[in-house]
Design a protein around this motif. Structure first.
Motif, PDB file in Angstrom:
ATOM      1  N   MET A 263      12.073 -11.112 -16.275  1.00 16.48           N
ATOM      2  CA  MET A 263      10.875 -10.765 -15.503  1.00 16.48           C
ATOM      3  C   MET A 263       9.768 -10.328 -16.457  1.00 16.48           C
TER       4      MET A 263
ATOM      5  N   VAL B 257       6.130  -8.403 -17.103  1.00 11.78           N
ATOM      6  CA  VAL B 257       5.364  -7.303 -16.525  1.00 11.78           C
ATOM      7  C   VAL B 257       4.081  -7.130 -17.318  1.00 11.78           C
TER       8      VAL B 257
ATOM      9  N   GLN C 187      14.271  -7.754  -4.605  1.00 11.91           N
ATOM     10  CA  GLN C 187      14.567  -7.129  -5.897  1.00 11.91           C
ATOM     11  C   GLN C 187      13.315  -6.957  -6.746  1.00 11.91           C
ATOM     12  N   VAL C 188      12.443  -7.954  -6.736  1.00  6.40           N
ATOM     13  CA  VAL C 188      11.213  -7.864  -7.533  1.00  6.40           C
ATOM     14  C   VAL C 188      10.284  -6.797  -6.959  1.00  6.40           C
TER      15      VAL C 188
ATOM     16  N   GLU D 217      11.150  -4.231  -5.232  1.00  8.31           N
ATOM     17  CA  GLU D 217      11.731  -2.914  -5.515  1.00  8.31           C
ATOM     18  C   GLU D 217      11.431  -2.478  -6.941  1.00  8.31           C
ATOM     19  N   THR D 218      11.446  -3.422  -7.878  1.00  6.07           N
ATOM     20  CA  THR D 218      11.079  -3.078  -9.253  1.00  6.07           C
ATOM     21  C   THR D 218       9.664  -2.523  -9.313  1.00  6.07           C
TER      22      THR D 218
ATOM     23  N   LYS E  77       9.716   0.968  -7.775  1.00  7.82           N
ATOM     24  CA  LYS E  77      10.327   1.936  -8.696  1.00  7.82           C
ATOM     25  C   LYS E  77       9.355   2.332  -9.803  1.00  7.82           C
ATOM     26  N   ASN E  78       8.498   1.401 -10.193  1.00  5.87           N
ATOM     27  CA  ASN E  78       7.515   1.675 -11.244  1.00  5.87           C
ATOM     28  C   ASN E  78       6.259   2.356 -10.705  1.00  5.87           C
TER      29      ASN E  78
END
Length: 592
Positions: free
Chosen positions: A1, A3, A47-48, A50-51, A54-55
């Motif tokens: 992934m 970022v 999932q993406v 949620e990432t 979370k950030n």
């Protein structure tokens, strides 16, 4: 992934619009779904997202059709993959929104449970669950084979981080969609898209025009031969590009893995110049926006015209008509001679606002310099037009009885006045002396239908919209611009097949693209007001290689000589298609 992260989170000053809101992180998720794999896509997208949550992202925007992929032949092809809103998809993402106290915008194919009709939609979920949805108003050809046109208008959702509206992809080609969002109080426009350039290129202007933060989420790969270029972005209300993901020029560089782009939204900026300009709108002049005259508009011009046009750029000697007319005469002579050297004839010359006096702000001085339509100044321009066998558009301070107007006049090659336009949106200097004009009009000429705007009118997209509805082929903008509105284009330069000049201005370009009219701008240079030149030709479609925008320097006394062919009926996108795709039923909030 991958970022990309830009900006720091910082506290915002309190004001009447934001209370104690602090700046927060937003995320645009470049997620590339697998066609026909809805359930797997939902799990991977979860999932993406949620990432991003979370950030610390409090607003997360996903691409258009992010749960299904984009290309479907017909209703039968997409039938197994549509979902209700609310439904399976929103329920799953609600858990994330609640867990991380975030707002998530999900681009998806929707089936209406009651009617069985399909829509290209986006859903918004937040910490308290499902909040609402938007159905795409302006469709691209592909989804029109299975989806109905959106029927909800542009809802605005009140959240703890600000008022959020949603547009989808092709909506950005129509200024009305984002304008309605702003008028309904939106602070942020979430923008799911699957774009190869057109939708993304319009967003800077939409941010400036409406005082909106815009968070765009695009894809970065290729599906069924259609390549999406990445370049998701976060735009500030003043048109500054706060963050941008990697630009993916061709399918050879496809990025199939997810990318998350982070940016910062500061609620202290929700109250801004773009928002304040909304109160200066003139809805009584915009009624034609709700007309739908296509496809059988018998007043439209159907004959293309090859046009050689000139924009004059010079430093005015403030208040000195004789000195300015000498400059004007010299520049016209030079431009006509240069055209002759190239085997051309000049068809149209556009001069800056208040051409023979320069910008004015003292009412007493204006009263001394203003003239009626039958005065010596108009007579002088009639002679210039006749002697050079060309159309001329010039500006002057018009006196009619005891009233003063900032006026532009169109003269034909015979030296006859075809029409005049009185500036309808007045800036600070105008307000000290000028009355507002009360009409937006298109004039028929030998080279096509011409609409006129003046200076500050460019900050109001409704003006060009009305001219386009009335089938202008060319828009002329006499201007006195020193950066008081708009901004240089900051969209990724790689998006456009034909490159923009370095000093191209986003709002002038947006007029040409949103009205599908060749747009000629003439501006001053110099003086203590620091006029920024950049007189320009903006065109119908440089993005995909049709034509070439041009601009002069920011400080030189010079002329722009430009050639173009109006209408472009055979091109993939033109004014006819624009008119046919308008959805005036939803534009009513713009006209009252």
């Amino acid at each position: 992934m991958l970022v990309f992260s830009f900006g720091a989170v910082f506290a915002a000053d309190s004001n009447s619009n934001t209370g104690d809101l602090k700046a927060f992180k937003c995320a645009a998720v470049e997620f590339n779904p697998q066609l026909n794999e809805r359930d797997e896509n939902i799990n991977d997208l979860y999932q993406v997202v949620e990432t991003a949550a979370k950030n610390g992202a409090k607003l997360i925007v996903t691409p258009e059709m992010s749960t299904t992929g984009y290309y479907y032949k017909n209703r039968d092809a997409i039938k197994p993959f549509v979902d209700t809103i609310p439904g399976i998809t929103t329920k799953k993402f609600e858990t994330l929104a609640q867990k991380y106290n975030a707002y998530i915008v999900i681009g998806m194919a929707e089936v209406d449970q009651g009617t069985g009709i399909y829509y290209n939609s986006a859903a918004l979920v937040g910490p308290k669950g499902y909040m609402g949805k938007y159905r795409k108003t302006h469709q691209w050809e592909t989804e029109a084979h299975w989806a109905a046109w959106g029927d909800l208008g542009v809802p605005v959702f009140d959240t703890e981080i600000g008022k959020i509206a949603i547009n989808i992809c092709m909506d950005s080609a129509f200024f009305e969609s984002s304008r309605i969002a702003a008028l309904k109080g939106a602070n942020i426009l979430a923008f799911p898209t699957n774009s190869s350039a057109q939708a993304l290129a319009a967003l800077q202007a939409r941010a400036v025009q409406n005082g909106l933060y815009i968070v765009s989420a695009n894809r970065s790969n290729t599906e069924n031969g259609f390549h999406m270029i990445g370049a998701s972005a976060v735009w500030a209300p003043d048109g500054s590009k706060l963050a941008e993901a990697k630009f993916i020029p061709t399918s050879a560089e496809d990025v199939n893995e997810p990318t998350i782009l982070y940016g910062t939204i500061d609620p202290a900026q929700y109250n801004n110049d773009g928002k304040k300009r909304l109160s200066e709108r003139r809805p009584e002049l915009y009624k034609d926006l709700v007309l739908y005259i296509g496809p059988w508009d018998y007043t439209k011009n159907t004959t293309p015209h090859d046009v050689t046009a000139v924009a004059l750029q010079y430093e005015p000697v403030l208040g000195d008509k004789n000195a300015n007319m000498a400059k004007i005469g010299q520049l016209i002579e030079q431009s006509v001679n240069e055209a002759k050297n190239q085997g051309k004839t000049v068809d149209l010359i556009v001069l800056p606002e208040l051409s023979a006096t320069g910008p004015l702000s003292d009412k007493g001085k204006v009263q001394q310099l203003a003239e009626p339509m039958d005065g010596s100044l108009v007579a002088g321009f009639k002679e210039l037009a006749k002697n050079n066998q060309t159309h001329i558009i010039f500006g002057f301070a018009e006196k009619e009885n005891d009233k003063l107007y900032n006026t532009a006049v169109l003269i034909d090659p015979k030296g006859e006045v075809i029409g005049k336009y009185r500036k309808t949106h007045l800036d600070t200097a105008d307000k000290s002396w000028a009355e507002k004009g009360d009409k937006l009009e298109v004039f028929s000429t030998e080279i096509g239908k011409i609409g006129i705007m003046i200076g500050y009118d460019a900050a109001f997209p409704e003006v060009a919209g009305v001219l386009s509805v009335n089938r202008a082929d060319i828009i002329a903008i006499p201007s006195s611009w020193n950066g008081q509105y708009g901004k240089k284009i900051e969209a990724n330069t790689g998006m456009s097949a034909n490159k923009y000049p370095e000093n191209a201005m986003c709002l002038w370009d947006s007029i040409a693209m949103s009205a599908e009219c060749y747009t000629l701008v003439a501006n001053f240079v110099g003086t203590e007001q620091n006029y920024q030149g950049s007189s320009s030709l903006y065109t119908l479609d440089p993005l995909y290689g049709l034509d070439q925008p041009l601009a002069l320097s920011q400080d030189g006394e010079e002329f722009l000589l430009a050639d173009f062919t109006t209408i472009q009926a055979s091109w993939w996108w033109n004014q006819e298609y624009l008119i046919l795709q308008r959805r005036p039923h939803f534009y009513k909030p713009l006209v009252y």
